[in-house]
Motif scaffolding. Structure first.
Motif, PDB file in Angstrom:
ATOM      1  N   PRO A  90       0.825  -1.215   0.000  1.00 28.37           N
ATOM      2  CA  PRO A  90       0.000   0.000   0.000  1.00 28.37           C
ATOM      3  C   PRO A  90       0.854   1.258   0.000  1.00 28.37           C
ATOM      4  O   PRO A  90       1.950   1.284   0.581  1.00 28.37           O
ATOM      5  N   GLN A  91       0.363   2.292  -0.659  1.00 23.04           N
ATOM      6  CA  GLN A  91       1.053   3.577  -0.659  1.00 23.04           C
ATOM      7  C   GLN A  91       0.481   4.429   0.470  1.00 23.04           C
ATOM      8  O   GLN A  91      -0.611   4.997   0.326  1.00 23.04           O
ATOM      9  N   PRO A  92       1.189   4.538   1.574  1.00 26.58           N
ATOM     10  CA  PRO A  92       0.663   5.288   2.717  1.00 26.58           C
ATOM     11  C   PRO A  92       0.820   6.795   2.506  1.00 26.58           C
ATOM     12  O   PRO A  92       1.475   7.248   1.565  1.00 26.58           O
ATOM     13  N   ASP A  93       0.200   7.548   3.400  1.00 27.24           N
ATOM     14  CA  ASP A  93       0.415   8.991   3.416  1.00 27.24           C
ATOM     15  C   ASP A  93       1.789   9.244   4.034  1.00 27.24           C
ATOM     16  O   ASP A  93       1.996   9.026   5.231  1.00 27.24           O
ATOM     17  N   LEU A  94       2.723   9.668   3.205  1.00 21.76           N
ATOM     18  CA  LEU A  94       4.094   9.855   3.662  1.00 21.76           C
ATOM     19  C   LEU A  94       4.277  11.239   4.271  1.00 21.76           C
ATOM     20  O   LEU A  94       3.555  12.187   3.926  1.00 21.76           O
ATOM     21  N   PRO A  95       5.256  11.392   5.164  1.00 22.58           N
ATOM     22  CA  PRO A  95       5.501  12.708   5.773  1.00 22.58           C
ATOM     23  C   PRO A  95       5.848  13.757   4.730  1.00 22.58           C
ATOM     24  O   PRO A  95       6.426  13.449   3.686  1.00 22.58           O
ATOM     25  N   GLY A  96       5.506  14.983   5.013  1.00 19.60           N
ATOM     26  CA  GLY A  96       5.833  16.062   4.093  1.00 19.60           C
ATOM     27  C   GLY A  96       7.281  16.489   4.190  1.00 19.60           C
ATOM     28  O   GLY A  96       7.872  16.931   3.206  1.00 19.60           O
ATOM     29  N   GLU A  97       7.865  16.365   5.387  1.00 19.36           N
ATOM     30  CA  GLU A  97       9.261  16.760   5.577  1.00 19.36           C
ATOM     31  C   GLU A  97      10.160  15.790   4.825  1.00 19.36           C
ATOM     32  O   GLU A  97      10.044  14.568   4.994  1.00 19.36           O
ATOM     33  N   PRO A  98      11.057  16.272   3.962  1.00 17.56           N
ATOM     34  CA  PRO A  98      11.815  15.389   3.072  1.00 17.56           C
ATOM     35  C   PRO A  98      12.608  14.296   3.783  1.00 17.56           C
ATOM     36  O   PRO A  98      12.572  13.141   3.356  1.00 17.56           O
ATOM     37  N   ARG A  99      13.315  14.650   4.847  1.00 22.13           N
ATOM     38  CA  ARG A  99      14.108  13.637   5.554  1.00 22.13           C
ATOM     39  C   ARG A  99      13.224  12.519   6.074  1.00 22.13           C
ATOM     40  O   ARG A  99      13.533  11.327   5.916  1.00 22.13           O
ATOM     41  N   GLU A 100      12.139  12.875   6.709  1.00 20.24           N
ATOM     42  CA  GLU A 100      11.245  11.867   7.270  1.00 20.24           C
ATOM     43  C   GLU A 100      10.567  11.049   6.170  1.00 20.24           C
ATOM     44  O   GLU A 100      10.290   9.856   6.347  1.00 20.24           O
ATOM     45  N   ARG A 101      10.331  11.677   5.023  1.00 18.31           N
ATOM     46  CA  ARG A 101       9.747  10.950   3.904  1.00 18.31           C
ATOM     47  C   ARG A 101      10.718   9.890   3.381  1.00 18.31           C
ATOM     48  O   ARG A 101      10.330   8.768   3.065  1.00 18.31           O
ATOM     49  N   ILE A 102      11.992  10.247   3.291  1.00 17.83           N
ATOM     50  CA  ILE A 102      13.014   9.288   2.859  1.00 17.83           C
ATOM     51  C   ILE A 102      13.065   8.115   3.823  1.00 17.83           C
ATOM     52  O   ILE A 102      13.068   6.944   3.411  1.00 17.83           O
ATOM     53  N   ILE A 103      13.087   8.401   5.100  1.00 21.68           N
ATOM     54  CA  ILE A 103      13.189   7.349   6.121  1.00 21.68           C
ATOM     55  C   ILE A 103      11.952   6.452   6.101  1.00 21.68           C
ATOM     56  O   ILE A 103      12.049   5.223   6.165  1.00 21.68           O
ATOM     57  N   ALA A 104      10.773   7.075   6.003  1.00 12.67           N
ATOM     58  CA  ALA A 104       9.533   6.292   5.994  1.00 12.67           C
ATOM     59  C   ALA A 104       9.468   5.383   4.775  1.00 12.67           C
ATOM     60  O   ALA A 104       9.050   4.220   4.862  1.00 12.67           O
ATOM     61  N   THR A 105       9.890   5.881   3.621  1.00 10.65           N
ATOM     62  CA  THR A 105       9.842   5.070   2.405  1.00 10.65           C
ATOM     63  C   THR A 105      10.857   3.944   2.462  1.00 10.65           C
ATOM     64  O   THR A 105      10.552   2.801   2.083  1.00 10.65           O
ATOM     65  N   ALA A 106      12.063   4.246   2.918  1.00  8.20           N
ATOM     66  CA  ALA A 106      13.087   3.210   3.022  1.00  8.20           C
ATOM     67  C   ALA A 106      12.654   2.116   3.995  1.00  8.20           C
ATOM     68  O   ALA A 106      12.892   0.922   3.755  1.00  8.20           O
ATOM     69  N   THR A 107      12.004   2.505   5.070  1.00 12.05           N
ATOM     70  CA  THR A 107      11.504   1.516   6.035  1.00 12.05           C
ATOM     71  C   THR A 107      10.423   0.653   5.404  1.00 12.05           C
ATOM     72  O   THR A 107      10.355  -0.558   5.640  1.00 12.05           O
ATOM     73  N   LEU A 108       9.594   1.251   4.581  1.00 14.21           N
ATOM     74  CA  LEU A 108       8.553   0.504   3.864  1.00 14.21           C
ATOM     75  C   LEU A 108       9.185  -0.523   2.925  1.00 14.21           C
ATOM     76  O   LEU A 108       8.745  -1.683   2.860  1.00 14.21           O
ATOM     77  N   VAL A 109      10.227  -0.112   2.204  1.00 18.43           N
ATOM     78  CA  VAL A 109      10.952  -1.028   1.326  1.00 18.43           C
ATOM     79  C   VAL A 109      11.551  -2.169   2.135  1.00 18.43           C
ATOM     80  O   VAL A 109      11.446  -3.350   1.764  1.00 18.43           O
ATOM     81  N   HIS A 110      12.174  -1.829   3.231  1.00 16.57           N
ATOM     82  CA  HIS A 110      12.811  -2.838   4.084  1.00 16.57           C
ATOM     83  C   HIS A 110      11.804  -3.857   4.584  1.00 16.57           C
ATOM     84  O   HIS A 110      12.019  -5.068   4.497  1.00 16.57           O
ATOM     85  N   ASP A 111      10.702  -3.384   5.107  1.00 19.13           N
ATOM     86  CA  ASP A 111       9.717  -4.288   5.687  1.00 19.13           C
ATOM     87  C   ASP A 111       9.089  -5.192   4.627  1.00 19.13           C
ATOM     88  O   ASP A 111       8.805  -6.363   4.876  1.00 19.13           O
ATOM     89  N   ALA A 112       8.873  -4.643   3.431  1.00 15.82           N
ATOM     90  CA  ALA A 112       8.290  -5.442   2.353  1.00 15.82           C
ATOM     91  C   ALA A 112       9.252  -6.534   1.907  1.00 15.82           C
ATOM     92  O   ALA A 112       8.860  -7.697   1.735  1.00 15.82           O
ATOM     93  N   LEU A 113      10.517  -6.199   1.748  1.00 13.39           N
ATOM     94  CA  LEU A 113      11.491  -7.171   1.276  1.00 13.39           C
ATOM     95  C   LEU A 113      11.907  -8.159   2.368  1.00 13.39           C
ATOM     96  O   LEU A 113      12.288  -9.293   2.070  1.00 13.39           O
ATOM     97  N   ALA A 114      11.841  -7.730   3.620  1.00 10.28           N
ATOM     98  CA  ALA A 114      12.191  -8.645   4.712  1.00 10.28           C
ATOM     99  C   ALA A 114      11.227  -9.831   4.758  1.00 10.28           C
ATOM    100  O   ALA A 114      11.599 -10.929   5.169  1.00 10.28           O
ATOM    101  N   ALA A 115       9.996  -9.600   4.307  1.00 10.15           N
ATOM    102  CA  ALA A 115       9.015 -10.690   4.270  1.00 10.15           C
ATOM    103  C   ALA A 115       9.214 -11.588   3.054  1.00 10.15           C
ATOM    104  O   ALA A 115       8.659 -12.685   2.993  1.00 10.15           O
TER     105      ALA A 115
END
Length: 242
Positions: free
Chosen positions: A77-102
């Motif tokens: 799913p494409q969640p509502d990502l943070p507007g602040e760029p740094r936090e958006r990068i971190i949130a997206t990378a975490t999403l990638v990590h969690d998806a691939l870890a499974a």
């Protein structure tokens, strides 16, 4: 082609025409034997059809893997990502990590050069990280480097954990084995010997998020420090061209 000569006119087991059936069978084989042993021939046998019939649906093993990974990525799913760029990068990378870890085998497949570029609209997560870096002030070139370093860190973390867990399971080794580095010379490597009895416990801790934040902060800070030098160099180049 006439109806008399078409494949659908053959007797016996009807040919599989559903992509869902093909991908389900491929996942079964991967879960059972690993993605390295997946082949068109083995998949055709699993489905009970001829190899040439399967080639009507997929070109080769790489095409099959691409279909599997794209389907999986499309389900994230494409969640509502943070507007602040740094936090958006971190949130997206975490999403990638969690998806691939499974699905760690997909992370291994995606390490092949150029494979990510074939994922179509499923690369929205890559776009999110690159856009976040640009919005933070990186040049497009720097943004690509930011993504690349995050990608290497993320995939590396997933694969090391997956392979370590698999090796331990295959060997049937207990969790409380003798300390690591116990055979080393204490006078030459005192720190490793001292921490050896806790090494496995410490390395098993989930520190991905902590490391990711440190990595992103470092990459963005490095990009910011390079920008003035790049601007100055560009101005000097423009001046010399006049």
């Amino acid at each position: 082609m006439s109806g008399r000569n078409a494949p659908h006119g053959r007797t016996g087991r009807p040919p599989v025409t559903s992509r869902a059936q093909i991908l389900d069978a491929a996942r079964r084989l991967i879960n059972r034997d690993g993605w390295e042993k997946l082949s068109i021939r083995r998949l055709a046998t699993e489905l009970g059809i001829g190899t040439m019939t399967l080639y009507h649906h997929v070109r080769d093993k790489e095409d099959l893997l691409l279909l599997l990974i794209t389907e999986y990525a499309d389900q994230v799913p494409q969640p509502d990502l943070p507007g602040e760029p740094r936090e958006r990068i971190i949130a997206t990378a975490t999403l990638v990590h969690d998806a691939l870890a499974a699905w760690p085998w997909a992370a291994e497949v995606l390490t092949a050069d150029g494979f990510i570029g074939r994922l179509g609209e499923s690369v929205w997560m890559v776009e999110s990280i690159v856009a976040g870096a640009v919005d933070h002030g990186c040049t497009p070139e720097q943004a690509v480097h930011v993504f690349r370093h995050i990608w290497y860190y993320t995939v590396g973390e997933i694969l090391v954990r997956a392979h370590s867990a698999q090796q331990a399971a295959d060997a049937g080794r207990p969790a409380d084995r003798e300390p690591l580095f116990s055979g080393l010379d204490t006078s030459r490597m005192p720190h490793l010997v001292a921490i050896g009895d806790r090494w496995r416990t410490l390395s098993a801790q989930d520190t991905y998020s902590q490391g990711l934040r440190a990595l992103v902060d470092g990459l963005l800070a490095q990009a910011a420090s390079e920008t003035p030098h790049r601007v100055a160099a560009a101005k000097r180049a423009d001046g010399s061209a006049e």
